[in-house]
Design a protein around this motif. Structure first.
Motif, PDB file in Angstrom:
ATOM      1  N   LYS A   8      24.628  26.064 -23.234  1.00  0.00           N
ATOM      2  CA  LYS A   8      26.072  26.057 -22.762  1.00  0.00           C
ATOM      3  C   LYS A   8      26.574  27.082 -22.595  1.00  0.00           C
ATOM      4  O   LYS A   8      26.610  27.765 -21.705  1.00  0.00           O
TER       5      LYS A   8
ATOM      6  N   SER B 139      21.640  23.186 -20.321  1.00  0.00           N
ATOM      7  CA  SER B 139      22.781  21.726 -20.842  1.00  0.00           C
ATOM      8  C   SER B 139      21.799  21.501 -22.020  1.00  0.00           C
ATOM      9  O   SER B 139      21.714  20.312 -22.814  1.00  0.00           O
TER      10      SER B 139
ATOM     11  N   THR C 212      16.919  15.687 -22.790  1.00  0.00           N
ATOM     12  CA  THR C 212      16.970  15.886 -22.322  1.00  0.00           C
ATOM     13  C   THR C 212      16.169  17.632 -21.519  1.00  0.00           C
ATOM     14  O   THR C 212      16.457  17.596 -20.495  1.00  0.00           O
TER      15      THR C 212
END
Ligand code: NAP
Ligand code: FE
Length: 366
Positions: free
Chosen positions: A38, A66, A75
């Protein structure tokens, strides 16, 4: 001397190495997928350094930020779809172990579009996109290992994959990116790096070359222990910790990890304990269990670190990891079952890790 040593990663460890070696990107293609977390890659300056070099070399890029701590299979699958749609030629992982591990998975999923994500763990893929790894924590050494550790919600644990293709092609290692890391993460990641050199040194797959590197890492950790305990981390300590982290990665890439890693995933999955701290909680009983088989090597470790006994070292380590959380009887059964899935790290542990032994170890963690 019998040894095998395979490290296909081009490791560049120097101040400003990203800025000094931007020309390497030219060889890798025209489009880069940047895989990161992030905030920290931006805050520590690594992302800006990479962007500057890609711009300078007229390489297009997309940033996928992400990646969470302990990246999930979902992810990395999602990022790989985006990177494929973009037409990425290579992958740049920037961050702690989580983004670096994610970048390896993205590389393989992009290069083998027919592969179902769960089949990553079979290690039978044939192609890769080149990977550049830029670590921003001093812990996992993932920049110099083939391993990618991913969270599997279906299995309620973390599972790793990796083969000779998943080593990063380049590791650009610069401790300047770690200078702003808070004390808790500094301690947790340093403990991870220490457990890499320790477990690699004691494990069944250790060999004279990996042992020489492990001993250097153990002595670096010893030199940093007082600073880790006091919390006064200066630049000299930062550089030592980054070197320890890299050496730890090199050691486990050859010699693998042991039960603290395999069992520690339960602390992380169920209690949210950071990876390195989870390993640290398991070190004392691991050393005691293996003392009968690795007496000589464990005495060498204690002597390098400057401690007389496992207990006195474990007391000092506790000042770095903090107290372990208490466990319930029901946790012990569940954690034992899930630990037994970790065949690689348990099988590499010198003491035979039967279900009963693992259960007893978890009991001692209560
Ligand atoms: P991490 O999960 O990558 O990052 C932990 C936290 O540190 C994140 O919140 C991250 O923020 C922050 N952070 C990263 N760099 C920072 C910086 N320079 N300054 C300030 N904060 C920073 O932590 P890690 O301990 O490095 O990696 C752990 C993962 O690696 C686990 O999944 C573990 O299983 C795996 N692992 C892999 C290997 C291997 O050989 N591949 C070995 C051991 C462990 P952002 O989210 O904003 O980036
Ligand atoms: Fe680790």
């Amino acid at each position: 001397m019998e040894s095998k040593f395979f490290l296909p990663t081009n490791v560049i460890c120097e101040n400003n190495c990203v800025l000094n070696h931007g020309d390497i990107f030219l060889k890798l293609g025209k489009k880069a997928a940047i895989v990161t977390g992030k905030n920290s890659a931006k805050l520590c300056g690594a992302l800006d350094d990479i962007k500057e070099q890609l711009d300078k070399n007229k390489i297009e890029f997309e940033i996928y930020n992400s990646v969470e701590n302990n990246p999930s299979l979902e992810t990395v699958t999602d990022i790989s779809h985006k990177a494929q749609a973009f037409g990425a030629d290579f992958v740049v992982g920037i961050g702690g172990g989580s983004p670096l591990d994610a970048s390896k998975a993205v590389s393989i999923l992009c290069a083998n579009p027919e592969l179902s994500p769960k089949d990553l763990f079979l290690n039978q893929f044939r192609y890769k996109l080149p990977i550049v790894a830029v670590p921003t924590t001093a812990g996992t050494g993932s920049e110099a290992t083939p391993y990618s550790v991913l969270l599997r919600r279906d299995l309620e644990t973390k599972v790793s994959f990796g083969n000779e293709l998943t080593y990063p092609d380049y590791a650009l290692v610069d401790y300047k990116y770690t200078t702003q890391i808070g004390i808790e993460t500094t301690r947790d990641t340093a403990t991870d790096a220490f457990t890499h050199v320790l477990e690699g040194f004691l494990g069944k797959r250790s060999n004279p070359i990996s042992d020489a590197i492990a001993k250097l890492g153990i002595s670096l950790f010893g030199e940093c222990m007082d600073a880790l305990i006091s919390g006064e981390i200066d630049m000299v300590v930062r550089e030592k910790l980054m070197t320890l982290s890299l050496l730890g990665g090199i050691v486990i890439s050859q010699a693998g990890v042991n039960s603290p890693h395999g069992m520690g995933y339960c602390y992380t999955y169920f209690m949210g304990v950071p990876h390195g701290r989870a390993n640290g909680f398991l070190v004392k009983e691991y050393l005691k269990l293996n003392y009968c088989i690795r007496k000589d090597k464990i005495n060498q470790v204690l002597s390098i670190l400057g401690y007389d006994t496992i207990d006195s070292f474990a007391d000092a380590l506790k000042k770095i990891t903090g107290e372990k959380p208490s466990l319930l009887e029901a946790d012990i059964d569940k954690y034992t079952e899930l630990s037994m899935i970790q065949k690689g790290s348990l099988g590499n542990t010198p003491y035979e890790m039967t279900r009963e032994v693992v259960y007893d170890l978890w009991k001692k963690q209560m």
